[in-house]
Design a protein around this motif. Structure first.
Motif, PDB file in Angstrom:
ATOM      1  N   ILE A  16       0.861  -1.172   0.000  1.00 20.66           N
ATOM      2  CA  ILE A  16       0.000   0.000   0.000  1.00 20.66           C
ATOM      3  C   ILE A  16       0.901   1.228   0.000  1.00 20.66           C
ATOM      4  CG2 ILE A  16      -1.787   1.243   1.279  1.00 20.66           C
ATOM      5  CD1 ILE A  16      -2.332  -1.571   2.631  1.00 20.66           C
ATOM      6  N   GLU A  17       0.656   2.124  -0.947  1.00 21.30           N
ATOM      7  CA  GLU A  17       1.445   3.347  -1.035  1.00 21.30           C
ATOM      8  C   GLU A  17       0.517   4.547  -1.084  1.00 21.30           C
ATOM      9  OE1 GLU A  17       3.976   3.063  -4.475  1.00 21.30           O
ATOM     10  OE2 GLU A  17       5.160   1.441  -3.611  1.00 21.30           O
ATOM     11  N   ALA A  18       0.968   5.629  -0.441  1.00 26.87           N
ATOM     12  CA  ALA A  18       0.194   6.875  -0.467  1.00 26.87           C
ATOM     13  C   ALA A  18       1.158   8.037  -0.680  1.00 26.87           C
ATOM     14  CB  ALA A  18      -0.571   7.045   0.835  1.00 26.87           C
ATOM     15  N   GLU A  19       0.672   9.047  -1.352  1.00 21.39           N
ATOM     16  CA  GLU A  19       1.467  10.240  -1.590  1.00 21.39           C
ATOM     17  C   GLU A  19       0.563  11.456  -1.421  1.00 21.39           C
ATOM     18  OE1 GLU A  19       4.038  12.359  -5.156  1.00 21.39           O
ATOM     19  OE2 GLU A  19       3.623  10.222  -5.279  1.00 21.39           O
ATOM     20  N   ASP A  20       1.047  12.442  -0.679  1.00 20.32           N
ATOM     21  CA  ASP A  20       0.238  13.648  -0.495  1.00 20.32           C
ATOM     22  C   ASP A  20       0.594  14.682  -1.563  1.00 20.32           C
ATOM     23  OD1 ASP A  20       2.569  14.949   0.324  1.00 20.32           O
ATOM     24  OD2 ASP A  20       2.050  14.917   2.460  1.00 20.32           O
ATOM     25  N   SER A  21      -0.072  15.820  -1.520  1.00 14.99           N
ATOM     26  CA  SER A  21       0.110  16.853  -2.547  1.00 14.99           C
ATOM     27  C   SER A  21       1.502  17.478  -2.512  1.00 14.99           C
ATOM     28  CB  SER A  21      -0.961  17.930  -2.397  1.00 14.99           C
ATOM     29  OG  SER A  21      -0.864  18.524  -1.104  1.00 14.99           O
ATOM     30  N   CYS A  22       2.235  17.314  -1.436  1.00 15.16           N
ATOM     31  CA  CYS A  22       3.614  17.828  -1.330  1.00 15.16           C
ATOM     32  C   CYS A  22       4.654  16.819  -1.806  1.00 15.16           C
ATOM     33  CB  CYS A  22       3.909  18.245   0.111  1.00 15.16           C
ATOM     34  SG  CYS A  22       2.902  19.619   0.674  1.00 15.16           S
ATOM     35  N   GLY A  23       4.203  15.647  -2.205  1.00 18.19           N
ATOM     36  CA  GLY A  23       5.122  14.619  -2.684  1.00 18.19           C
ATOM     37  C   GLY A  23       5.658  13.703  -1.602  1.00 18.19           C
ATOM     38  N   ASN A  24       5.168  13.843  -0.389  1.00 19.37           N
ATOM     39  CA  ASN A  24       5.582  12.951   0.696  1.00 19.37           C
ATOM     40  C   ASN A  24       4.951  11.575   0.481  1.00 19.37           C
ATOM     41  OD1 ASN A  24       6.999  15.002   2.207  1.00 19.37           O
ATOM     42  ND2 ASN A  24       4.981  15.825   2.711  1.00 19.37           N
ATOM     43  N   ARG A  25       5.780  10.559   0.589  1.00 20.54           N
ATOM     44  CA  ARG A  25       5.293   9.193   0.354  1.00 20.54           C
ATOM     45  C   ARG A  25       5.417   8.370   1.625  1.00 20.54           C
ATOM     46  NH1 ARG A  25       7.227   6.858  -5.435  1.00 20.54           N
ATOM     47  NH2 ARG A  25       6.127   8.393  -6.676  1.00 20.54           N
ATOM     48  N   VAL A  26       4.483   7.446   1.755  1.00 24.27           N
ATOM     49  CA  VAL A  26       4.529   6.470   2.820  1.00 24.27           C
ATOM     50  C   VAL A  26       4.011   5.154   2.238  1.00 24.27           C
ATOM     51  CG1 VAL A  26       2.224   7.015   3.709  1.00 24.27           C
ATOM     52  CG2 VAL A  26       3.919   6.014   5.239  1.00 24.27           C
ATOM     53  N   SER A  27       4.528   4.045   2.750  1.00 23.81           N
ATOM     54  CA  SER A  27       4.074   2.749   2.243  1.00 23.81           C
ATOM     55  C   SER A  27       4.077   1.734   3.371  1.00 23.81           C
ATOM     56  CB  SER A  27       4.964   2.264   1.093  1.00 23.81           C
ATOM     57  OG  SER A  27       6.265   2.017   1.554  1.00 23.81           O
ATOM     58  N   ASP A  28       3.365   0.658   3.134  1.00 24.50           N
ATOM     59  CA  ASP A  28       3.297  -0.428   4.098  1.00 24.50           C
ATOM     60  C   ASP A  28       2.950  -1.696   3.324  1.00 24.50           C
ATOM     61  OD1 ASP A  28       3.361  -1.792   6.475  1.00 24.50           O
ATOM     62  OD2 ASP A  28       1.575  -0.861   7.334  1.00 24.50           O
ATOM     63  N   GLU A  29       3.250  -2.848   3.923  1.00 21.42           N
ATOM     64  CA  GLU A  29       2.886  -4.128   3.327  1.00 21.42           C
ATOM     65  C   GLU A  29       2.024  -4.913   4.301  1.00 21.42           C
ATOM     66  OE1 GLU A  29       6.430  -5.384   0.247  1.00 21.42           O
ATOM     67  OE2 GLU A  29       6.146  -6.536   2.064  1.00 21.42           O
ATOM     68  N   VAL A  30       1.085  -5.605   3.726  1.00 20.78           N
ATOM     69  CA  VAL A  30       0.197  -6.458   4.511  1.00 20.78           C
ATOM     70  C   VAL A  30       0.343  -7.879   3.978  1.00 20.78           C
ATOM     71  CG1 VAL A  30      -2.195  -6.936   5.132  1.00 20.78           C
ATOM     72  CG2 VAL A  30      -1.439  -4.571   4.842  1.00 20.78           C
ATOM     73  N   ALA A  31       0.600  -8.837   4.859  1.00 18.99           N
ATOM     74  CA  ALA A  31       0.678 -10.242   4.456  1.00 18.99           C
ATOM     75  C   ALA A  31      -0.720 -10.840   4.483  1.00 18.99           C
ATOM     76  CB  ALA A  31       1.593 -11.016   5.396  1.00 18.99           C
ATOM     77  N   VAL A  32      -1.052 -11.561   3.422  1.00 15.86           N
ATOM     78  CA  VAL A  32      -2.362 -12.193   3.296  1.00 15.86           C
ATOM     79  C   VAL A  32      -2.149 -13.690   3.099  1.00 15.86           C
ATOM     80  CG1 VAL A  32      -4.468 -12.320   1.911  1.00 15.86           C
ATOM     81  CG2 VAL A  32      -3.341 -10.120   2.247  1.00 15.86           C
ATOM     82  N   ASP A  33      -2.849 -14.477   3.874  1.00 15.19           N
ATOM     83  CA  ASP A  33      -2.804 -15.932   3.723  1.00 15.19           C
ATOM     84  C   ASP A  33      -4.233 -16.390   3.502  1.00 15.19           C
ATOM     85  OD1 ASP A  33      -2.272 -18.604   3.670  1.00 15.19           O
ATOM     86  OD2 ASP A  33      -1.554 -18.732   5.735  1.00 15.19           O
ATOM     87  N   ARG A  34      -4.589 -16.629   2.255  1.00 15.95           N
ATOM     88  CA  ARG A  34      -5.960 -16.995   1.898  1.00 15.95           C
ATOM     89  C   ARG A  34      -6.015 -18.486   1.611  1.00 15.95           C
ATOM     90  NH1 ARG A  34      -8.504 -17.005  -3.096  1.00 15.95           N
ATOM     91  NH2 ARG A  34     -10.724 -17.282  -2.849  1.00 15.95           N
ATOM     92  N   THR A  35      -6.778 -19.193   2.427  1.00 16.08           N
ATOM     93  CA  THR A  35      -6.958 -20.629   2.251  1.00 16.08           C
ATOM     94  C   THR A  35      -8.023 -20.856   1.180  1.00 16.08           C
ATOM     95  OG1 THR A  35      -6.441 -20.963   4.569  1.00 16.08           O
ATOM     96  CG2 THR A  35      -7.538 -22.777   3.435  1.00 16.08           C
ATOM     97  N   PRO A  36      -7.725 -21.659   0.173  1.00 20.48           N
ATOM     98  CA  PRO A  36      -8.713 -21.894  -0.881  1.00 20.48           C
ATOM     99  C   PRO A  36      -9.924 -22.677  -0.357  1.00 20.48           C
ATOM    100  CG  PRO A  36      -6.828 -23.340  -1.180  1.00 20.48           C
ATOM    101  CD  PRO A  36      -6.494 -22.414  -0.043  1.00 20.48           C
TER     102      PRO A  36
END
Length: 124
Positions: A16-36
């Protein structure tokens, strides 16, 4: 903000990434384990869903099944027609021809797992 994604079965990471109008960026990752989902819906014969014989004057019969799934039931077809249930009960009237009538139910879940059953009703 929000969005929906199709996440395949198994382990995956969503960045997940986000950027504001000033160009500041932040990101994060989420682990997903989906059982079929590998389990098909379960069917239990209800009213009229037993092999049987009926009198010659009976031109229509009621058949019913209880359908359940560990996730959700996506569709149920009885005798080739879509049937909509309530509280897991799916029922419909089916016309009978003279002789043996094979009536089939097919239930599917959103993962494509399928269960079926059939009953033979013979109109004498």
């Amino acid at each position: 903000y929000s969005t929906s994604l199709e996440v395949p079965a198994g382990q995956d990471k969503i960045r997940i990434e986000a950027e504001d109008s000033c160009g500041n960026r932040v990101s994060d990752e989420v682990a997903v384990d989906r059982t079929p989902d590998t389990r098909a819906p379960e069917l239990a014969a209800g009213v009229g869903a037993q092999d049987r014989e009926v009198e010659a004057g009976v031109e229509m019969t009621l058949v019913a099944w209880t359908v359940s799934d560990d996730q959700e039931v996506e569709s149920v077809v009885i005798a080739g027609m879509p049937v909509y249930g309530k509280n897991g009960l799916y029922a419909t009237y089916v016309p009978l021809e003279k002789g043996a009538n094979t009536i089939k139910i097919v239930a599917k879940d959103p993962s494509g797992n399928e269960a079926s059953d059939e009953v033979v009703i013979t109109r004498n």
